[in-house]
Design a protein around this motif. Structure first.
Motif, PDB file in Angstrom:
ATOM      1  N   GLY A  73       4.297  12.298  -1.966  1.00 40.15           N
ATOM      2  CA  GLY A  73       4.893  11.539  -0.870  1.00 40.15           C
ATOM      3  C   GLY A  73       3.843  11.046   0.107  1.00 40.15           C
ATOM      4  N   ILE A  74       2.929  11.915   0.455  1.00 40.49           N
ATOM      5  CA  ILE A  74       1.886  11.534   1.410  1.00 40.49           C
ATOM      6  C   ILE A  74       0.955  10.502   0.794  1.00 40.49           C
ATOM      7  N   LYS A  75       0.509  10.741  -0.418  1.00 40.92           N
ATOM      8  CA  LYS A  75      -0.403   9.793  -1.088  1.00 40.92           C
ATOM      9  C   LYS A  75       0.277   8.445  -1.320  1.00 40.92           C
ATOM     10  N   ARG A  76       1.544   8.467  -1.687  1.00 36.03           N
ATOM     11  CA  ARG A  76       2.293   7.232  -1.970  1.00 36.03           C
ATOM     12  C   ARG A  76       2.378   6.344  -0.737  1.00 36.03           C
ATOM     13  N   PHE A  77       2.418   6.980   0.436  1.00 42.48           N
ATOM     14  CA  PHE A  77       2.502   6.236   1.685  1.00 42.48           C
ATOM     15  C   PHE A  77       1.125   6.035   2.322  1.00 42.48           C
TER      16      PHE A  77
END
Length: 160
Positions: A73-77
């Motif tokens: 989630g963090i990397k995707r954003f």
């Protein structure tokens, strides 16, 4: 003795689901603990090698899904590793600082603060990282709840 075993196992399962809200409670370990205590109180005879193999595989899946969903989630954003660590710290501290809302606010603020302070990201990017941490966390909670329900369903299937 069987009804006592069911009560004890059910209490452990309830604590496991409480662990979805308070992540310092190791949910999957309480599910496994419920299985073990049921076996100790009643009998392990219905929980053979197939049962334990399935449960161990689900346990491994839970540990992996929990970690990967948050990081994804963090990397995707567009967040950084610092945002991931900040989110994790916020996830552990948040529920104790703000009892109900802290489960969502903690990871969000942790990721945002880490992005701002450690990586010196702009405010917009820090907010994106915080949103990513929420998406990852909520995905993780949904997956963990579903897998725990399946684990308990398999347990009920084997012991009844």
């Amino acid at each position: 003795m069987e009804w006592i075993a069911w009560i004890v196992a059910s209490l452990f399962f309830a604590v496991a689901f409480l662990g979805l809200i308070y992540p310092v409670i190791p949910s999957v370990l309480f599910v496994i603990g419920g299985f073990l205590l049921y076996g100790l109180i009643d009998t392990f005879s219905s929980m053979g090698w197939l049962f334990w193999t399935i449960q161990i595989l689900f346990t491994i899946l839970l540990f992996g899904a929990d970690t990967l969903a948050n990081l994804f989630g963090i990397k995707r954003f567009g967040g950084s590793d610092a945002g991931g660590w900040g989110s994790t710290i916020g996830l552990l501290i948040g529920p104790f600082v703000i009892p109900v809302a802290g489960i969502l606010v903690g990871p969000f603020l942790g990721a945002v603060i880490a992005e701002l302070v450690i990586t010196r990201s702009g405010f917009k990017q820090a907010l994106r990282s915080g949103i990513g941490s929420l998406v990852g966390f909520l995905t993780s909670v949904i997956v963990k709840a579903a897998v725990m329900i399946v684990m308990i369903g398999i347990f009920i299937f084997f012991v009844t």
